[in-house]
Design a protein around this motif. Structure first.
Motif, PDB file in Angstrom:
ATOM      1  N   GLN A  82      11.744  -3.715  11.736  1.00  0.00           N
ATOM      2  CA  GLN A  82      10.762  -4.794  11.791  1.00  0.00           C
ATOM      3  C   GLN A  82       9.619  -4.492  12.746  1.00  0.00           C
ATOM      4  O   GLN A  82       8.702  -5.297  12.875  1.00  0.00           O
ATOM      5  CB  GLN A  82      11.462  -6.096  12.234  1.00  0.00           C
ATOM      6  CG  GLN A  82      12.574  -6.549  11.313  1.00  0.00           C
ATOM      7  CD  GLN A  82      12.081  -6.912   9.919  1.00  0.00           C
ATOM      8  OE1 GLN A  82      11.035  -7.518   9.767  1.00  0.00           O
ATOM      9  NE2 GLN A  82      12.825  -6.503   8.900  1.00  0.00           N
ATOM     10  N   ASN A  83       9.656  -3.347  13.420  1.00  0.00           N
ATOM     11  CA  ASN A  83       8.701  -3.091  14.495  1.00  0.00           C
ATOM     12  C   ASN A  83       7.423  -2.418  14.028  1.00  0.00           C
ATOM     13  O   ASN A  83       6.354  -2.686  14.562  1.00  0.00           O
ATOM     14  CB  ASN A  83       9.370  -2.241  15.586  1.00  0.00           C
ATOM     15  CG  ASN A  83      10.528  -2.964  16.236  1.00  0.00           C
ATOM     16  OD1 ASN A  83      10.440  -4.150  16.514  1.00  0.00           O
ATOM     17  ND2 ASN A  83      11.623  -2.256  16.465  1.00  0.00           N
ATOM     18  N   VAL A  84       7.526  -1.500  13.077  1.00  0.00           N
ATOM     19  CA  VAL A  84       6.361  -0.750  12.612  1.00  0.00           C
ATOM     20  C   VAL A  84       6.302  -0.837  11.102  1.00  0.00           C
ATOM     21  O   VAL A  84       7.279  -0.520  10.418  1.00  0.00           O
ATOM     22  CB  VAL A  84       6.425   0.725  13.061  1.00  0.00           C
ATOM     23  CG1 VAL A  84       5.198   1.485  12.554  1.00  0.00           C
ATOM     24  CG2 VAL A  84       6.498   0.816  14.583  1.00  0.00           C
ATOM     25  N   SER A  85       5.149  -1.252  10.565  1.00  0.00           N
ATOM     26  CA  SER A  85       4.961  -1.362   9.124  1.00  0.00           C
ATOM     27  C   SER A  85       3.905  -0.379   8.666  1.00  0.00           C
ATOM     28  O   SER A  85       2.951  -0.087   9.396  1.00  0.00           O
ATOM     29  CB  SER A  85       4.534  -2.786   8.735  1.00  0.00           C
ATOM     30  OG  SER A  85       5.542  -3.716   9.030  1.00  0.00           O
ATOM     31  N   GLY A  86       4.069   0.124   7.449  1.00  0.00           N
ATOM     32  CA  GLY A  86       3.058   0.957   6.833  1.00  0.00           C
ATOM     33  C   GLY A  86       2.006   0.101   6.159  1.00  0.00           C
ATOM     34  O   GLY A  86       1.979  -1.128   6.307  1.00  0.00           O
ATOM     35  N   PRO A  87       1.121   0.721   5.370  1.00  0.00           N
ATOM     36  CA  PRO A  87       0.036  -0.042   4.744  1.00  0.00           C
ATOM     37  C   PRO A  87       0.526  -1.113   3.782  1.00  0.00           C
ATOM     38  O   PRO A  87      -0.024  -2.217   3.748  1.00  0.00           O
ATOM     39  CB  PRO A  87      -0.781   1.037   4.021  1.00  0.00           C
ATOM     40  CG  PRO A  87       0.129   2.231   3.924  1.00  0.00           C
ATOM     41  CD  PRO A  87       1.012   2.163   5.104  1.00  0.00           C
ATOM     42  N   ILE A  88       1.592  -0.808   3.014  1.00  0.00           N
ATOM     43  CA  ILE A  88       2.098  -1.811   2.074  1.00  0.00           C
ATOM     44  C   ILE A  88       2.771  -2.948   2.832  1.00  0.00           C
ATOM     45  O   ILE A  88       2.576  -4.125   2.521  1.00  0.00           O
ATOM     46  CB  ILE A  88       3.076  -1.162   1.071  1.00  0.00           C
ATOM     47  CG1 ILE A  88       2.344  -0.108   0.237  1.00  0.00           C
ATOM     48  CG2 ILE A  88       3.682  -2.216   0.160  1.00  0.00           C
ATOM     49  CD1 ILE A  88       3.253   0.688  -0.671  1.00  0.00           C
ATOM     50  N   GLY A  89       3.576  -2.582   3.851  1.00  0.00           N
ATOM     51  CA  GLY A  89       4.221  -3.623   4.656  1.00  0.00           C
ATOM     52  C   GLY A  89       3.210  -4.499   5.356  1.00  0.00           C
ATOM     53  O   GLY A  89       3.378  -5.720   5.450  1.00  0.00           O
ATOM     54  N   THR A  90       2.132  -3.889   5.860  1.00  0.00           N
ATOM     55  CA  THR A  90       1.079  -4.665   6.516  1.00  0.00           C
ATOM     56  C   THR A  90       0.423  -5.618   5.527  1.00  0.00           C
ATOM     57  O   THR A  90       0.183  -6.793   5.844  1.00  0.00           O
ATOM     58  CB  THR A  90       0.021  -3.720   7.115  1.00  0.00           C
ATOM     59  OG1 THR A  90       0.643  -2.874   8.084  1.00  0.00           O
ATOM     60  CG2 THR A  90      -1.094  -4.511   7.784  1.00  0.00           C
ATOM     61  N   ALA A  91       0.129  -5.116   4.319  1.00  0.00           N
ATOM     62  CA  ALA A  91      -0.484  -5.975   3.307  1.00  0.00           C
ATOM     63  C   ALA A  91       0.449  -7.119   2.906  1.00  0.00           C
ATOM     64  O   ALA A  91      -0.003  -8.243   2.638  1.00  0.00           O
ATOM     65  CB  ALA A  91      -0.862  -5.149   2.089  1.00  0.00           C
ATOM     66  N   GLU A  92       1.760  -6.853   2.889  1.00  0.00           N
ATOM     67  CA  GLU A  92       2.732  -7.922   2.599  1.00  0.00           C
ATOM     68  C   GLU A  92       2.677  -9.006   3.675  1.00  0.00           C
ATOM     69  O   GLU A  92       2.668 -10.204   3.371  1.00  0.00           O
ATOM     70  CB  GLU A  92       4.146  -7.347   2.540  1.00  0.00           C
ATOM     71  CG  GLU A  92       4.528  -6.713   1.233  1.00  0.00           C
ATOM     72  CD  GLU A  92       6.001  -6.343   1.216  1.00  0.00           C
ATOM     73  OE1 GLU A  92       6.808  -7.168   0.747  1.00  0.00           O
ATOM     74  OE2 GLU A  92       6.335  -5.246   1.697  1.00  0.00           O
ATOM     75  N   ILE A  93       2.662  -8.569   4.939  1.00  0.00           N
ATOM     76  CA  ILE A  93       2.610  -9.535   6.047  1.00  0.00           C
ATOM     77  C   ILE A  93       1.336 -10.365   5.967  1.00  0.00           C
ATOM     78  O   ILE A  93       1.355 -11.597   6.137  1.00  0.00           O
ATOM     79  CB  ILE A  93       2.690  -8.791   7.391  1.00  0.00           C
ATOM     80  CG1 ILE A  93       4.060  -8.129   7.545  1.00  0.00           C
ATOM     81  CG2 ILE A  93       2.436  -9.743   8.559  1.00  0.00           C
ATOM     82  CD1 ILE A  93       4.154  -7.182   8.725  1.00  0.00           C
ATOM     83  N   VAL A  94       0.210  -9.705   5.694  1.00  0.00           N
ATOM     84  CA  VAL A  94      -1.059 -10.429   5.594  1.00  0.00           C
ATOM     85  C   VAL A  94      -1.034 -11.384   4.401  1.00  0.00           C
ATOM     86  O   VAL A  94      -1.557 -12.502   4.481  1.00  0.00           O
ATOM     87  CB  VAL A  94      -2.235  -9.442   5.480  1.00  0.00           C
ATOM     88  CG1 VAL A  94      -3.543 -10.186   5.241  1.00  0.00           C
ATOM     89  CG2 VAL A  94      -2.349  -8.606   6.741  1.00  0.00           C
ATOM     90  N   SER A  95      -0.416 -10.970   3.293  1.00  0.00           N
ATOM     91  CA  SER A  95      -0.318 -11.842   2.117  1.00  0.00           C
ATOM     92  C   SER A  95       0.452 -13.117   2.439  1.00  0.00           C
ATOM     93  O   SER A  95       0.045 -14.218   2.050  1.00  0.00           O
ATOM     94  CB  SER A  95       0.364 -11.091   0.960  1.00  0.00           C
ATOM     95  OG  SER A  95      -0.412  -9.993   0.529  1.00  0.00           O
ATOM     96  N   ARG A  96       1.559 -12.965   3.169  1.00  0.00           N
ATOM     97  CA  ARG A  96       2.335 -14.150   3.548  1.00  0.00           C
ATOM     98  C   ARG A  96       1.547 -15.027   4.520  1.00  0.00           C
ATOM     99  O   ARG A  96       1.577 -16.255   4.430  1.00  0.00           O
ATOM    100  CB  ARG A  96       3.673 -13.728   4.171  1.00  0.00           C
ATOM    101  CG  ARG A  96       4.625 -13.096   3.176  1.00  0.00           C
ATOM    102  CD  ARG A  96       6.049 -13.063   3.726  1.00  0.00           C
ATOM    103  NE  ARG A  96       6.152 -12.195   4.894  1.00  0.00           N
ATOM    104  CZ  ARG A  96       6.487 -10.914   4.836  1.00  0.00           C
ATOM    105  NH1 ARG A  96       6.717 -10.343   3.666  1.00  0.00           N
ATOM    106  NH2 ARG A  96       6.584 -10.191   5.934  1.00  0.00           N
ATOM    107  N   ALA A  97       0.841 -14.387   5.456  1.00  0.00           N
ATOM    108  CA  ALA A  97       0.048 -15.154   6.414  1.00  0.00           C
ATOM    109  C   ALA A  97      -1.078 -15.904   5.720  1.00  0.00           C
ATOM    110  O   ALA A  97      -1.372 -17.059   6.060  1.00  0.00           O
ATOM    111  CB  ALA A  97      -0.523 -14.221   7.480  1.00  0.00           C
TER     112      ALA A  97
END
Length: 372
Positions: A277-292
């Protein structure tokens, strides 16, 4: 469903646009800080690009070619005297003007300006969030909702009530459970793991009351629930208080971010593709931003804050090719009394760049591997 469909399902068009915007603004301001410190010291900047790769648009202004490039990932500035210069015979040699002619403090100021800009931006966004939404109090649990026909409703608990103590003891700022530290307000959950007489001290409308009840965590093998949704209490804050809290939060976050990067490097060297849960790649980052983006504008602000903090700290890691690595080479040259030779500096920078590229590929592969 194939991997591309799985990735597309995890992202939203709005999330992708917000991701590009947040990263784009963070990168633009980072490079703008490098540009500003160079020009302030009289050093020419040949080009300033928003994006990478093939140039789509270009315009000359104040001695700099301003570019808009195809790939919306990052950006760069070409500062005079940072790259080798071509000699009369076509050979490349150590630069002697511009950046290369500055004193040590001037070089460090230019290199440090980018990460500091991201750090200042993160602190500014954090301060705005605390001023607008208040500062979470880790030692107070605010009830956000009471489930109908629940034990909590029968006890008279209401949304907006604040739990300040359990069993006559104030909630702690932090406590340790299940192998890790937690905010004090989360201790409400762990208090209900054991059976016995429970007493909650509750604030409502400026008045304090106590609720006592007998509690059994399991009845006939069925897990019991108190029936509340809760989180940290939030206290209003002025701008100075919010700024002070932001600075303290940033200082506390620094070792956590560095540990996260340390864990990433350890997994890189062992080729460990397991997720965390500590470091996300580009897809993980985009997922987090999508939820936000689906939650609220302030959730997006919090994501932008974390991204700027991560960008600032990552760029300060002394890896050649990053700002921190360039600062290290400048300081080594100052200690030696002369800069590294062109061959030495190029070899170090090539190795550092290769490491960063391999690390980037590893993060992307790890990011995609969870969809298989």
């Amino acid at each position: 469903m194939n991997i591309f469909q799985s990735i597309a399902a995890a992202l939203s068009p709005a999330g992708l646009l917000w991701t590009l915007l947040i990263i784009g603004v963070a990168t633009f301001l980072h490079e703008l800080a490098h540009y500003a410190l160079a020009r302030w010291q009289g050093v020419a900047v040949r080009s300033f690009s928003v994006g990478m790769g093939p140039v789509l648009l270009r315009r000359h202004w104040r001695g700099t070619e301003w570019r808009l490039s195809l790939l919306p990932i990052g950006g760069y500035v070409e500062i005079d005297g940072m790259a080798p210069e071509e000699g009369p015979g076509g050979e490349y040699r150590q630069p002697t003007r511009g950046f290369a002619a500055l004193p040590t403090w001037g070089k460090v100021a230019i290199l440090l300006a980018g990460p500091l800009m991201n750090l200042v931006l993160a602190i500014g966004l954090m301060t705005a969030t605390f001023t607008a939404q208040g500062i979470p109090a880790p030692d107070r649990a605010r009830i956000e909702a009471v489930l109908p026909n629940s034990r909590a409703q029968a006890l008279g608990l209401r949304a907006g009530d604040v739990i300040t103590a359990i069993g006559g003891r104030d909630l702690p700022d932090t406590y340790t459970a299940n192998g890790g530290p937690h905010a004090g307000w989360e201790s409400v959950r762990d208090t209900l793991v054991t059976a016995g007489r429970k007493t909650l001290t509750v604030e409502r409308g400026g008045q304090t009351r106590q609720l006592s009840f007998d509690w059994q965590p399991r009845v006939n093998g069925v897990q019991q629930r108190l029936g509340i949704q809760y989180g940290p209490d939030v206290q209003p804050a002025s701008v100075p208080v919010a700024l002070g809290t932001s600075l303290r939060t940033t200082a506390e976050a620094m070792p956590q971010v560095l540990r996260a990067f340390g864990g990433l490097f350890a997994k890189f060297f062992t080729l460990n593709l397991s997720q965390d849960q500590n470091v996300s790649g580009p897809i993980g980052t985009a997922e987090i931003v999508s939820r936000a983006a689906a939650l609220s504008p302030w959730a997006l602000v919090q994501v932008a804050t974390l991204l700027n903090l991560s960008l600032a700290f990552f760029n300060l890691i002394p890896i050649p090719g990053l700002d921190g690595g360039r600062i290290l080479l400048v300081l080594v040259g100052a200690l030696r009394g002369r800069p590294l030779t062109l061959a030495q500096e190029q070899a170090i920078n090539v190795a550092g760049f290769a490491f960063v590229m391999l690390l980037t590929v590893f993060v992307v592969v790890r990011d995609v591997s969870r969809f298989f």
